[in-house]
Scaffold this motif. Structure first.
Motif, PDB file in Angstrom:
ATOM      1  N   PRO A 107       0.854  -1.086  -0.044  1.00  0.00           N
ATOM      2  CA  PRO A 107      -0.061   0.056   0.030  1.00  0.00           C
ATOM      3  C   PRO A 107       0.765   1.183   0.178  1.00  0.00           C
ATOM      4  CG  PRO A 107      -0.891  -1.629   1.704  1.00  0.00           C
ATOM      5  CD  PRO A 107       0.611  -2.153   1.096  1.00  0.00           C
ATOM      6  N   LEU A 108       0.408   2.304  -0.557  1.00  0.00           N
ATOM      7  CA  LEU A 108       1.174   3.606  -0.734  1.00  0.00           C
ATOM      8  C   LEU A 108       0.340   4.638  -0.505  1.00  0.00           C
ATOM      9  CD1 LEU A 108       3.675   5.264  -1.839  1.00  0.00           C
ATOM     10  CD2 LEU A 108       2.456   5.101  -4.396  1.00  0.00           C
ATOM     11  N   GLU A 109       1.012   5.520   0.570  1.00  0.00           N
ATOM     12  CA  GLU A 109       0.224   6.902   0.949  1.00  0.00           C
ATOM     13  C   GLU A 109       1.056   8.186   0.500  1.00  0.00           C
ATOM     14  OE1 GLU A 109       0.158   6.823   5.476  1.00  0.00           O
ATOM     15  OE2 GLU A 109      -1.270   4.898   5.218  1.00  0.00           O
ATOM     16  N   GLY A 110       2.235   8.010  -0.173  1.00  0.00           N
ATOM     17  CA  GLY A 110       3.030   8.986  -0.505  1.00  0.00           C
ATOM     18  C   GLY A 110       2.691   9.336  -1.991  1.00  0.00           C
TER      19      GLY A 110
ATOM     20  N   ASP B  45       3.944   2.911 -10.313  1.00  0.00           N
ATOM     21  CA  ASP B  45       2.823   2.483  -9.462  1.00  0.00           C
ATOM     22  C   ASP B  45       1.688   2.331  -9.906  1.00  0.00           C
ATOM     23  OD1 ASP B  45       4.802   3.142  -7.223  1.00  0.00           O
ATOM     24  OD2 ASP B  45       4.036   5.311  -7.151  1.00  0.00           O
TER      25      ASP B  45
ATOM     26  N   HIS C  17      -1.749  11.437  -4.760  1.00  0.00           N
ATOM     27  CA  HIS C  17      -2.082  10.729  -3.701  1.00  0.00           C
ATOM     28  C   HIS C  17      -3.556   9.935  -3.874  1.00  0.00           C
ATOM     29  CE1 HIS C  17       0.709  13.576  -2.102  1.00  0.00           C
ATOM     30  NE2 HIS C  17       1.283  12.597  -1.356  1.00  0.00           N
ATOM     31  N   ALA C  18      -3.515   8.709  -2.979  1.00  0.00           N
ATOM     32  CA  ALA C  18      -4.820   8.057  -2.941  1.00  0.00           C
ATOM     33  C   ALA C  18      -5.623   9.090  -2.472  1.00  0.00           C
ATOM     34  CB  ALA C  18      -4.558   7.022  -2.023  1.00  0.00           C
ATOM     35  N   GLU C  19      -7.049   8.777  -3.017  1.00  0.00           N
ATOM     36  CA  GLU C  19      -8.384   9.666  -2.606  1.00  0.00           C
ATOM     37  C   GLU C  19      -8.311  11.095  -3.316  1.00  0.00           C
ATOM     38  OE1 GLU C  19      -9.385   9.320   1.552  1.00  0.00           O
ATOM     39  OE2 GLU C  19      -9.085   7.082   1.579  1.00  0.00           O
ATOM     40  N   GLU C  20      -7.539  11.363  -4.129  1.00  0.00           N
ATOM     41  CA  GLU C  20      -7.540  12.559  -4.963  1.00  0.00           C
ATOM     42  C   GLU C  20      -8.074  12.255  -6.178  1.00  0.00           C
ATOM     43  OE1 GLU C  20      -3.544  14.973  -2.979  1.00  0.00           O
ATOM     44  OE2 GLU C  20      -3.629  14.119  -5.126  1.00  0.00           O
TER      45      GLU C  20
ATOM     46  N   SER D  12      -7.228   4.058  -4.267  1.00  0.00           N
ATOM     47  CA  SER D  12      -6.463   3.504  -3.704  1.00  0.00           C
ATOM     48  C   SER D  12      -4.902   3.409  -4.406  1.00  0.00           C
ATOM     49  CB  SER D  12      -6.648   2.081  -2.937  1.00  0.00           C
ATOM     50  OG  SER D  12      -6.738   1.114  -4.134  1.00  0.00           O
TER      51      SER D  12
ATOM     52  N   THR E 260      -0.801   1.827  -4.966  1.00  0.00           N
ATOM     53  CA  THR E 260       0.036   0.628  -4.571  1.00  0.00           C
ATOM     54  C   THR E 260       1.319   0.827  -5.181  1.00  0.00           C
ATOM     55  OG1 THR E 260      -1.797  -0.824  -4.560  1.00  0.00           O
ATOM     56  CG2 THR E 260       0.516  -2.000  -4.666  1.00  0.00           C
ATOM     57  N   ARG E 261       2.466   0.841  -4.370  1.00  0.00           N
ATOM     58  CA  ARG E 261       4.003   0.854  -4.943  1.00  0.00           C
ATOM     59  C   ARG E 261       4.466  -0.607  -5.192  1.00  0.00           C
ATOM     60  NH1 ARG E 261       7.390   5.292  -3.605  1.00  0.00           N
ATOM     61  NH2 ARG E 261       6.140   5.737  -5.207  1.00  0.00           N
TER      62      ARG E 261
END
Length: 428
Positions: free
Chosen positions: A152-155, A161, A212-215, A245, A247-248
């Motif tokens: 999972p990726l937050e950055g 990706d 980022h995720a959720e953008e 979501s 992912t890296r």
């Protein structure tokens, strides 16, 4: 055109020469056929069918006999039907009776081969095909990413990706989306790379870098120039992507990928990749050639389509999806009727365009003596499966189950025609 019956014979088999047929062209490529089969020949026809299928239903016998009559009529006038055959309006269905002639009147489209132009007068731009080492390495990287490890990726996002997202893409000024898909997995491309939205490759995907995720991300793009529908080719797009979501992906090693494919080593796998890329680029070039060739040919060889057939095809092919959409909106009967009346001219024009193209392609295939095989179709499916990231056998089953294999058969024929045409056309 009148075709009289032949003389009777003692053969137990059905005699096509005994069919009495009168064929007349009431509008360009719209033929009316009045047919009569003597009672004795009706008996013979039924006996022959029951010899193959003892429990055949009389209605099936009648349906097959009608098909034989229309085919015989077309053969006698030297025409080919591509769209539709039906009972003549205000006439009754022919009745199968053991002691009476089988009579009926039928309307059918019937086309003769056109006068073909000199194909060398058609100018085609051919791009050179070269599979470079860089293309092979990029394909190898894609395979390594497919087989890689995901976390999972937050950055911020970067090339390689993956995201799960909803995609909505519209041609400016068009209400209906050109692309609308939810929950699709997308790989972030390099700069100047393409975003693969379920087999449709869009430029501009680098706009996702740094998000980022959720953008939500919006960017401008364009549809590919080799789409099946010429009216959509190269059209500008406004693309909206909602990222749910991210992912890296850590790429697998080349050795791991080679082992997955059963290749003895990495170098042999890269040789196989190079060969596959050459095949893919050759197919892409054939597609590009055909999409340049056909519009020029359509201007040189106009095909007049019979209105009765286009009306019927609009009812069968274009109307059901609209009615389903209107029902989903909860429209009442009166509102539905008005919506259909409003949409009818554009639906009919669309049917005219699609069937006009299909008929010209089939005529051209007949002229060039081009035929496709099951292996040709499987090759097209394998190519499309690679674009969609699916297994070929899974895609084929999906197409058969959904009844949507027809466009793939048409595309296969077009690619084979394009390959044949390369010796006839001029690069310019």
């Amino acid at each position: 055109m009148n075709d009289a019956a032949g003389s009777a014979d003692d053969s137990p088999n059905f005699d096509h020469g005994e069919i009495i047929l009168t064929s007349s062209e009431i509008h360009p490529n719209h033929w009316r056929m009045e047919a009569e089969v003597p009672a004795e020949q009706v008996k013979r026809f039924g006996r022959q069918l029951r010899g193959v299928k003892p429990d055949i239903h009389p209605q099936e016998v009648a349906t097959l006999l009608v098909s034989v009559l229309v085919d015989e009529g077309l053969d006698r006038i030297g025409r080919t039907s591509y769209i539709h055959r039906t009972l003549t309006p205000e006439t009754e269905s022919p009745i199968l009776h053991p002691e009476k002639p089988f009579c009926g009147s039928f309307d059918v489209d019937g086309f003769a081969q056109p006068q073909w132009p000199d194909f060398s007068a058609i100018k085609i731009r051919e791009d050179s095909i070269e599979v470079t080492d860089a293309l092979v390495e990029q394909e190898m990287l894609d395979q390594r990413l497919d087989a890689g490890t995901r976390t999972p990726l937050e950055g911020p996002l970067k090339a390689g990706d993956e995201i799960v997202a909803d995609v909505l893409a519209r041609i400016p000024g068009h209400e209906k989306p050109a692309i609308e898909v939810s929950g699709i997995t997308l790989r972030i491309p390099d700069r100047d790379g393409f975003l693969n939205t379920g087999g449709v490759l869009l430029p501009g995907g680098e706009s996702l870098h740094g998000h980022h995720a959720e953008e939500n991300v919006r960017f401008t793009s364009s549809l590919p120039t080799n789409l099946f529908d010429p009216e959509l080719q190269g059209q500008p797009l406004e693309v909206d992507i909602r990222i749910t979501s991210a992912t890296r992906v850590s790429p697998a090693t080349e050795e791991f990928v080679a082992a997955q494919y059963g290749s003895p080593n990495v170098e042999i796998l890269k040789t196989q990749i190079r060969f596959a890329l050459k095949q893919r680029l050759a197919d892409e070039q054939n597609k590009t050639i055909f999409e340049q060739f056909l519009p020029q040919l359509q201007k040189m060889v106009p095909i007049e389509l019979p209105d009765f057939a286009i009306e019927e095809m609009t009812k069968k092919k274009r109307l059901p999806p609209l009615l389903e959409k209107l029902r989903a909106k909860g429209l009442d009967e009166e509102a539905t009727k008005k919506a259909v009346q409003k949409a009818w001219p554009s639906m009919k024009a669309d049917a005219h365009r699609v069937f006009g193209r299909q008929i010209l392609v089939k005529m051209l295939a007949q002229h060039l003596k081009v035929r496709t095989s099951e292996e040709d179709l499987l090759k097209t499916i394998r190519f499309e499966a690679a674009r969609l990231g699916k297994r070929p056998e899974d895609l084929r089953k999906e197409l058969v189950d959904n009844g949507t294999i027809g466009p793939y058969s048409e595309k296969t024929l077009e690619l084979k025609i394009a390959s044949t045409l390369q010796s006839h056309i001029t690069e310019g």
